[in-house]
Design a protein around this motif. Sequence first.
Motif, PDB file in Angstrom:
ATOM      1  N   GLU A 318       0.852  -1.201   0.000  1.00 33.85           N
ATOM      2  CA  GLU A 318       0.000   0.000   0.000  1.00 33.85           C
ATOM      3  C   GLU A 318       0.878   1.238   0.000  1.00 33.85           C
ATOM      4  O   GLU A 318       1.966   1.254   0.585  1.00 33.85           O
ATOM      5  CB  GLU A 318      -0.913  -0.005   1.229  1.00 33.85           C
ATOM      6  CG  GLU A 318      -1.851   1.189   1.295  1.00 33.85           C
ATOM      7  CD  GLU A 318      -3.008   0.978   2.259  1.00 33.85           C
ATOM      8  OE1 GLU A 318      -3.727   1.970   2.502  1.00 33.85           O
ATOM      9  OE2 GLU A 318      -3.201  -0.153   2.750  1.00 33.85           O
ATOM     10  N   GLU A 320       0.353   5.645   0.401  1.00 36.14           N
ATOM     11  CA  GLU A 320      -0.610   6.673   0.803  1.00 36.14           C
ATOM     12  C   GLU A 320       0.073   8.043   0.795  1.00 36.14           C
ATOM     13  O   GLU A 320       1.167   8.200   1.346  1.00 36.14           O
ATOM     14  CB  GLU A 320      -1.145   6.338   2.191  1.00 36.14           C
ATOM     15  CG  GLU A 320      -2.247   7.274   2.660  1.00 36.14           C
ATOM     16  CD  GLU A 320      -2.920   6.765   3.925  1.00 36.14           C
ATOM     17  OE1 GLU A 320      -3.999   6.164   3.811  1.00 36.14           O
ATOM     18  OE2 GLU A 320      -2.339   6.953   5.010  1.00 36.14           O
ATOM     19  N   VAL A 336      -4.883  10.269  -0.030  1.00 33.42           N
ATOM     20  CA  VAL A 336      -5.293   9.400  -1.140  1.00 33.42           C
ATOM     21  C   VAL A 336      -4.404   8.164  -1.068  1.00 33.42           C
ATOM     22  O   VAL A 336      -3.232   8.251  -0.694  1.00 33.42           O
ATOM     23  CB  VAL A 336      -5.172  10.092  -2.505  1.00 33.42           C
ATOM     24  CG1 VAL A 336      -6.172  11.232  -2.621  1.00 33.42           C
ATOM     25  CG2 VAL A 336      -3.759  10.617  -2.747  1.00 33.42           C
ATOM     26  N   PHE A 337      -4.948   7.007  -1.408  1.00 31.90           N
ATOM     27  CA  PHE A 337      -4.190   5.768  -1.230  1.00 31.90           C
ATOM     28  C   PHE A 337      -4.493   4.773  -2.343  1.00 31.90           C
ATOM     29  O   PHE A 337      -5.553   4.816  -2.991  1.00 31.90           O
ATOM     30  CB  PHE A 337      -4.502   5.130   0.126  1.00 31.90           C
ATOM     31  CG  PHE A 337      -5.949   4.747   0.332  1.00 31.90           C
ATOM     32  CD1 PHE A 337      -6.439   3.520  -0.088  1.00 31.90           C
ATOM     33  CD2 PHE A 337      -6.828   5.630   0.954  1.00 31.90           C
ATOM     34  CE1 PHE A 337      -7.767   3.170   0.098  1.00 31.90           C
ATOM     35  CE2 PHE A 337      -8.159   5.287   1.158  1.00 31.90           C
ATOM     36  CZ  PHE A 337      -8.632   4.055   0.722  1.00 31.90           C
ATOM     37  N   VAL A 338      -3.542   3.864  -2.561  1.00 28.22           N
ATOM     38  CA  VAL A 338      -3.714   2.720  -3.460  1.00 28.22           C
ATOM     39  C   VAL A 338      -3.143   1.502  -2.751  1.00 28.22           C
ATOM     40  O   VAL A 338      -2.181   1.605  -1.982  1.00 28.22           O
ATOM     41  CB  VAL A 338      -3.008   2.931  -4.825  1.00 28.22           C
ATOM     42  CG1 VAL A 338      -3.670   4.043  -5.604  1.00 28.22           C
ATOM     43  CG2 VAL A 338      -1.522   3.215  -4.641  1.00 28.22           C
ATOM     44  N   ASN A 339      -3.738   0.341  -2.990  1.00 31.58           N
ATOM     45  CA  ASN A 339      -3.223  -0.892  -2.390  1.00 31.58           C
ATOM     46  C   ASN A 339      -3.489  -2.069  -3.314  1.00 31.58           C
ATOM     47  O   ASN A 339      -4.255  -1.972  -4.275  1.00 31.58           O
ATOM     48  CB  ASN A 339      -3.836  -1.127  -1.003  1.00 31.58           C
ATOM     49  CG  ASN A 339      -5.351  -1.235  -1.034  1.00 31.58           C
ATOM     50  OD1 ASN A 339      -5.921  -2.029  -1.776  1.00 31.58           O
ATOM     51  ND2 ASN A 339      -6.025  -0.427  -0.199  1.00 31.58           N
ATOM     52  N   PRO A 358      -6.493  -4.913  -6.685  1.00 29.76           N
ATOM     53  CA  PRO A 358      -6.158  -3.536  -6.317  1.00 29.76           C
ATOM     54  C   PRO A 358      -7.326  -2.807  -5.665  1.00 29.76           C
ATOM     55  O   PRO A 358      -8.503  -3.148  -5.857  1.00 29.76           O
ATOM     56  CB  PRO A 358      -5.810  -2.898  -7.662  1.00 29.76           C
ATOM     57  CG  PRO A 358      -6.641  -3.655  -8.650  1.00 29.76           C
ATOM     58  CD  PRO A 358      -6.723  -5.067  -8.134  1.00 29.76           C
ATOM     59  N   TYR A 360      -8.280   1.493  -4.198  1.00 26.37           N
ATOM     60  CA  TYR A 360      -7.853   2.887  -4.136  1.00 26.37           C
ATOM     61  C   TYR A 360      -8.922   3.678  -3.409  1.00 26.37           C
ATOM     62  O   TYR A 360     -10.072   3.241  -3.278  1.00 26.37           O
ATOM     63  CB  TYR A 360      -7.614   3.462  -5.541  1.00 26.37           C
ATOM     64  CG  TYR A 360      -8.852   3.499  -6.400  1.00 26.37           C
ATOM     65  CD1 TYR A 360      -9.644   4.648  -6.463  1.00 26.37           C
ATOM     66  CD2 TYR A 360      -9.245   2.380  -7.146  1.00 26.37           C
ATOM     67  CE1 TYR A 360     -10.789   4.678  -7.248  1.00 26.37           C
ATOM     68  CE2 TYR A 360     -10.385   2.414  -7.930  1.00 26.37           C
ATOM     69  CZ  TYR A 360     -11.154   3.558  -7.973  1.00 26.37           C
ATOM     70  OH  TYR A 360     -12.300   3.591  -8.745  1.00 26.37           O
ATOM     71  N   ASP A 379     -12.182   7.073   5.728  1.00 29.78           N
ATOM     72  CA  ASP A 379     -11.736   6.733   4.377  1.00 29.78           C
ATOM     73  C   ASP A 379     -12.850   6.032   3.611  1.00 29.78           C
ATOM     74  O   ASP A 379     -13.643   5.275   4.192  1.00 29.78           O
ATOM     75  CB  ASP A 379     -10.526   5.798   4.415  1.00 29.78           C
ATOM     76  CG  ASP A 379      -9.342   6.404   5.133  1.00 29.78           C
ATOM     77  OD1 ASP A 379      -8.923   7.506   4.750  1.00 29.78           O
ATOM     78  OD2 ASP A 379      -8.839   5.773   6.083  1.00 29.78           O
ATOM     79  N   GLY A 381     -12.966   3.501   0.153  1.00 29.14           N
ATOM     80  CA  GLY A 381     -12.139   2.806  -0.823  1.00 29.14           C
ATOM     81  C   GLY A 381     -12.978   2.058  -1.832  1.00 29.14           C
ATOM     82  O   GLY A 381     -14.083   1.583  -1.535  1.00 29.14           O
ATOM     83  N   SER A 388     -16.453  -2.159  -2.336  1.00 28.19           N
ATOM     84  CA  SER A 388     -16.133  -0.841  -1.802  1.00 28.19           C
ATOM     85  C   SER A 388     -16.433  -0.834  -0.315  1.00 28.19           C
ATOM     86  O   SER A 388     -17.087  -1.744   0.211  1.00 28.19           O
ATOM     87  CB  SER A 388     -16.923   0.270  -2.507  1.00 28.19           C
ATOM     88  OG  SER A 388     -18.312   0.129  -2.253  1.00 28.19           O
TER      89      SER A 388
END
Length: 398
Positions: A318, A320, A336-339, A358, A360, A379, A381, A388
């Motif tokens: 991840e 962020e 903002v994040f992605v994993n 993935p 986000y 958050d 996602g 989600s």
Amino acid sequence: MKVLSVIIIFLGIFQELKAQDTTVYKPNRIHEFKWVPLPAVGSNPANGWMFGLAPSATWYMGNPADTKMSNFVGNFLYTTKKQWIFSSRSNIFLDKNKWILVGDWRYFITSQPTFGLGSSAPNEPGEDPARPGVWRGEQQMDFSLIRFYETVLRRIGDSKFYLGMGYHFDLHSKITNFSDEENAPELEFSHDAYNIARGISTDKYILSGITLNAIMENRDIAVSPYEKNFALLSYKVNPTFLGSVKSSSTILMDYRHYFNLSQRRKRHLIAVWGMGNFLVSGELPYMNLPSIGWDMFGRSGRAYAQGRFRGESMVYTEAEYRFPLQQNKETFGGTVFVNAGSFSSRDTNEKLFEQFNPGYGLGLRVMINKKNRTTITADYGWGQKGNSGFYLNVNESF
């Protein structure tokens, strides 16, 4: 499972309990204790409405000049689906950081969907093409969990490194699988098929083991770091003579790094997280397999429900971007994040890195104590195939 709606209302009074004399510090005594009682109301499809408390606390076990901040986060919740969720997670640094005590205690009477093993487990329920007669996709489970994890680590000289041992105990019981699908009785549930193939009970099992641990703790404040890094290497042995239903061993690796982007506003940073959890030998019961959202604070896999992906081995990463939302104040911030995660399973013939899932998203931060960086995080996602979720917690995700 897509979260349809989550409403969390914090209704409480923030109070600070300070030591009577902050100029004289005594070893192994509590100083500058900050207690944040947070009554909570929430709702999601898995739990229904949730009512209870989400308290947190920070304090020092020595002089703050040479002792890191200790922290505690708890959850005491009851839901309209007649679930009880109690948990206590803590990181305690003793005087001059000579010892670290890490605790993770839980008692759940709850339910949760499982989807089968591997990264390719679908949302929709149906027969597993790789295993005829076995269910794959969403399957509901009721179960109780008693967890007691406690680790003690000793600092190596004046370094940032610690070595130690821990005891980890999990008791899953009263496990029941069910589905609303008409053809469910004709198929074997993923949980049951996996356990039966390994000679493990389908309604109750214990995992009890000793861990050997090495930690590098270099973060400035663990609950909300602005800089530096953290690393964990943990080897766990689960012998039958300690009560485990099957002998096994696992290895957990966890690394986190915080890249500060501004010396003036250290809240402006990029945080990265990498984690691997691997079955080394033997057999684990189904619910003890590495799974998304089952890390200590339940922060991995934002965009997916807890337990959405599970397998004998797991790799997760991840990144962020965190930033302040005010020019000269620290109250409000954003992220903002992605994993992405990947899972292997011998039952489905999947290997690590064959497929990633993935996610986000973005979030809001409200810092309610600047000195201790106690922060409320919210958050949302988004993941693949309509997955989600909304997540509201105390302190940063990692």
